[in-house]
Write a protein that holds these residues in place. Structure first.
Motif, PDB file in Angstrom:
ATOM      1  N   GLN A   1      24.296  35.207  34.552  1.00 31.02           N
ATOM      2  CA  GLN A   1      24.241  35.731  35.908  1.00 31.02           C
ATOM      3  C   GLN A   1      25.593  35.586  36.605  1.00 31.02           C
ATOM      4  O   GLN A   1      26.001  36.458  37.386  1.00 31.02           O
ATOM      5  N   GLY A   2      26.291  34.503  36.324  1.00 28.15           N
ATOM      6  CA  GLY A   2      27.604  34.311  36.918  1.00 28.15           C
ATOM      7  C   GLY A   2      28.555  35.427  36.531  1.00 28.15           C
ATOM      8  O   GLY A   2      29.234  36.012  37.382  1.00 28.15           O
ATOM      9  N   ILE A   3      28.599  35.742  35.253  1.00 24.38           N
ATOM     10  CA  ILE A   3      29.490  36.799  34.773  1.00 24.38           C
ATOM     11  C   ILE A   3      29.080  38.149  35.337  1.00 24.38           C
ATOM     12  O   ILE A   3      29.930  38.984  35.682  1.00 24.38           O
ATOM     13  N   GLN A   4      27.780  38.391  35.458  1.00 23.85           N
ATOM     14  CA  GLN A   4      27.312  39.659  36.025  1.00 23.85           C
ATOM     15  C   GLN A   4      27.801  39.833  37.462  1.00 23.85           C
ATOM     16  O   GLN A   4      28.242  40.922  37.861  1.00 23.85           O
ATOM     17  N   HIS A   5      27.724  38.779  38.246  1.00 25.76           N
ATOM     18  CA  HIS A   5      28.186  38.860  39.631  1.00 25.76           C
ATOM     19  C   HIS A   5      29.705  39.035  39.702  1.00 25.76           C
ATOM     20  O   HIS A   5      30.215  39.822  40.511  1.00 25.76           O
ATOM     21  N   ILE A   6      30.420  38.317  38.853  1.00 27.63           N
ATOM     22  CA  ILE A   6      31.881  38.448  38.826  1.00 27.63           C
ATOM     23  C   ILE A   6      32.272  39.855  38.398  1.00 27.63           C
ATOM     24  O   ILE A   6      33.184  40.467  38.973  1.00 27.63           O
ATOM     25  N   MET A   7      31.582  40.388  37.399  1.00 24.63           N
ATOM     26  CA  MET A   7      31.851  41.755  36.944  1.00 24.63           C
ATOM     27  C   MET A   7      31.635  42.760  38.072  1.00 24.63           C
ATOM     28  O   MET A   7      32.439  43.679  38.278  1.00 24.63           O
ATOM     29  N   HIS A   8      30.542  42.591  38.807  1.00 29.16           N
ATOM     30  CA  HIS A   8      30.252  43.502  39.916  1.00 29.16           C
ATOM     31  C   HIS A   8      31.387  43.475  40.936  1.00 29.16           C
ATOM     32  O   HIS A   8      31.856  44.547  41.390  1.00 29.16           O
TER      33      HIS A   8
ATOM     34  N   TYR B   1      37.090  37.794  35.574  1.00 32.04           N
ATOM     35  CA  TYR B   1      36.303  38.574  34.619  1.00 32.04           C
ATOM     36  C   TYR B   1      37.090  38.747  33.319  1.00 32.04           C
ATOM     37  O   TYR B   1      36.525  38.670  32.219  1.00 32.04           O
ATOM     38  N   GLY B   2      38.395  38.932  33.425  1.00 30.79           N
ATOM     39  CA  GLY B   2      39.226  38.998  32.222  1.00 30.79           C
ATOM     40  C   GLY B   2      39.122  37.717  31.421  1.00 30.79           C
ATOM     41  O   GLY B   2      38.975  37.739  30.194  1.00 30.79           O
ATOM     42  N   TRP B   3      39.178  36.585  32.120  1.00 29.34           N
ATOM     43  CA  TRP B   3      39.042  35.302  31.437  1.00 29.34           C
ATOM     44  C   TRP B   3      37.665  35.162  30.804  1.00 29.34           C
ATOM     45  O   TRP B   3      37.530  34.646  29.697  1.00 29.34           O
TER      46      TRP B   3
ATOM     47  N   GLU C   1      34.747  45.848  26.667  1.00 30.93           N
ATOM     48  CA  GLU C   1      35.525  45.356  27.803  1.00 30.93           C
ATOM     49  C   GLU C   1      36.794  44.661  27.296  1.00 30.93           C
ATOM     50  O   GLU C   1      36.767  43.960  26.286  1.00 30.93           O
ATOM     51  N   SER C   2      37.897  44.854  28.000  1.00 29.92           N
ATOM     52  CA  SER C   2      39.187  44.323  27.570  1.00 29.92           C
ATOM     53  C   SER C   2      39.763  43.380  28.614  1.00 29.92           C
ATOM     54  O   SER C   2      39.998  43.776  29.764  1.00 29.92           O
ATOM     55  N   ALA C   3      39.999  42.150  28.212  1.00 31.21           N
ATOM     56  CA  ALA C   3      40.620  41.185  29.121  1.00 31.21           C
ATOM     57  C   ALA C   3      42.014  41.655  29.521  1.00 31.21           C
ATOM     58  O   ALA C   3      42.420  41.517  30.683  1.00 31.21           O
ATOM     59  N   VAL C   4      42.744  42.208  28.566  1.00 28.71           N
ATOM     60  CA  VAL C   4      44.105  42.666  28.840  1.00 28.71           C
ATOM     61  C   VAL C   4      44.104  43.737  29.924  1.00 28.71           C
ATOM     62  O   VAL C   4      44.941  43.726  30.842  1.00 28.71           O
ATOM     63  N   GLU C   5      43.161  44.664  29.853  1.00 25.53           N
ATOM     64  CA  GLU C   5      43.093  45.725  30.856  1.00 25.53           C
ATOM     65  C   GLU C   5      42.791  45.178  32.241  1.00 25.53           C
ATOM     66  O   GLU C   5      43.351  45.637  33.240  1.00 25.53           O
ATOM     67  N   TRP C   6      41.918  44.173  32.312  1.00 21.52           N
ATOM     68  CA  TRP C   6      41.589  43.600  33.613  1.00 21.52           C
ATOM     69  C   TRP C   6      42.758  42.804  34.175  1.00 21.52           C
ATOM     70  O   TRP C   6      43.037  42.854  35.382  1.00 21.52           O
TER      71      TRP C   6
END
Length: 300
Positions: free
Chosen positions: A125-132, A145-147, A160-165
């Protein structure tokens, strides 16, 4: 820290506490008409007049259902600024503001869930909120989100790409993004290993005040990573900059520099001071023995 979002929602929590922590009162918040008990201190002796006015103003606006005021109060509890440091209070306020559509609060709520700050740990849920929040354009969320893509690959969407974020955040000048991009180039993770690019990105991050970047640069200068020339003087300077900003690892390595006379003039009393700042004292380090040897050498 700011973000959007508005609407009637319960913003109060029974843990909101000022520095004086003395009285309780029930307050009605927002259009729901619900009430929660909220500890609201009426004595602000520990705060400056400006802080008193700010916290009082936030509390008053919260009673009227002001989402932004509730978010700022959550940040105050998160940092312990002007109010009691209370992760539980911050968690509840971040959650409620997030539900009202406040983007920055969505990021902070996700951060709390991801790292288990406050009453709950829920990485998914944490990652979902950060992604949003990241997709909404909130730059700190883009970096985190990249991390998360790096460290919790099984919990993020494929592709999903950390580098792109990190790159998105760098284009907006966010210092931590430069640090992470430098780290990737230094480690050769997700991108080709490149010491010069690592140095470039780390330097930009350090210039903007990222403490870890100064420490990493110190290590790179000390060891001459990736074919770069060793420079113990620059290494010691970087360690000192990071140490003075409170980085314990940098304080330890600066202590080593003074103990060995590497990049600075040997000074074991200075080394001891930095070791103490780092919370460490090497077994082989004996200041009394060094002082006796120095006195003997001076008399000869």
């Amino acid at each position: 820290r700011d973000g959007g979002g508005e609407g009637g929602v319960l913003l109060a929590t029974n843990q909101t506490t000022t520095a004086s922590n003395r009285t309780e009162e029930s307050v009605e918040v927002g259009a729901t008409g619900r009430k929660d008990t909220q500890e609201v201190g009426k004595a602000f002796e520990e705060l400056s007049y400006k802080e008193q006015r700010r916290i009082s103003g936030l509390l008053a606006r919260c009673k009227k259902g002001d989402i932004e005021a509730a978010y700022q109060l959550a940040v105050a509890h998160d940092l312990g600024y002007g109010v009691k440091h209370s992760p539980l209070t911050a968690f509840v306020l971040f959650r409620n503001c997030s539900r009202a559509g406040h983007v920055a609060a969505t990021y902070d709520y996700g951060r709390y869930l991801l790292f288990g700050i406050g009453p709950a740990l829920d990485e998914m849920q944490g990652i979902q909120h950060i992604m949003h929040a990241a997709y909404e354009g909130y730059v700190p969320a883009q970096v985190l989100y990249g991390w998360a893509i790096e460290s919790h690959a099984s919990l993020v969407h494929p592709g999903e790409s950390a580098v792109e974020w990190y790159d998105r955040a760098m284009k907006q000048g966010y210092p931590d993004a430069y640090y992470h991009m430098g780290r990737l180039h230094r480690e050769g993770k997700l991108v080709p290993k490149d010491a010069e690019k690592a140095m470039h990105f780390m330097s930009k991050a350090a210039q903007a005040g990222v403490i870890d970047a100064n420490f990493e640069l110190g290590v790179m200068f000390r060891d001459g990573e990736g074919g770069l020339a060793k420079d113990p003087v620059k290494a010691a300077r970087r360690f000192e900059q990071a140490a003075r900003q409170g980085h314990p690892g940098a304080a330890y390595h600066l202590g080593l520099s003074y103990m060995d006379g590497n990049g600075v003039k040997q000074d074991l009393s200075e080394a001891m001071w930095w070791f103490m700042k780092a919370g460490h004292k090497p077994r082989a380090f004996d200041l009394d023995e060094y002082s006796q040897n120095a006195a003997t050498a001076a008399s000869e």
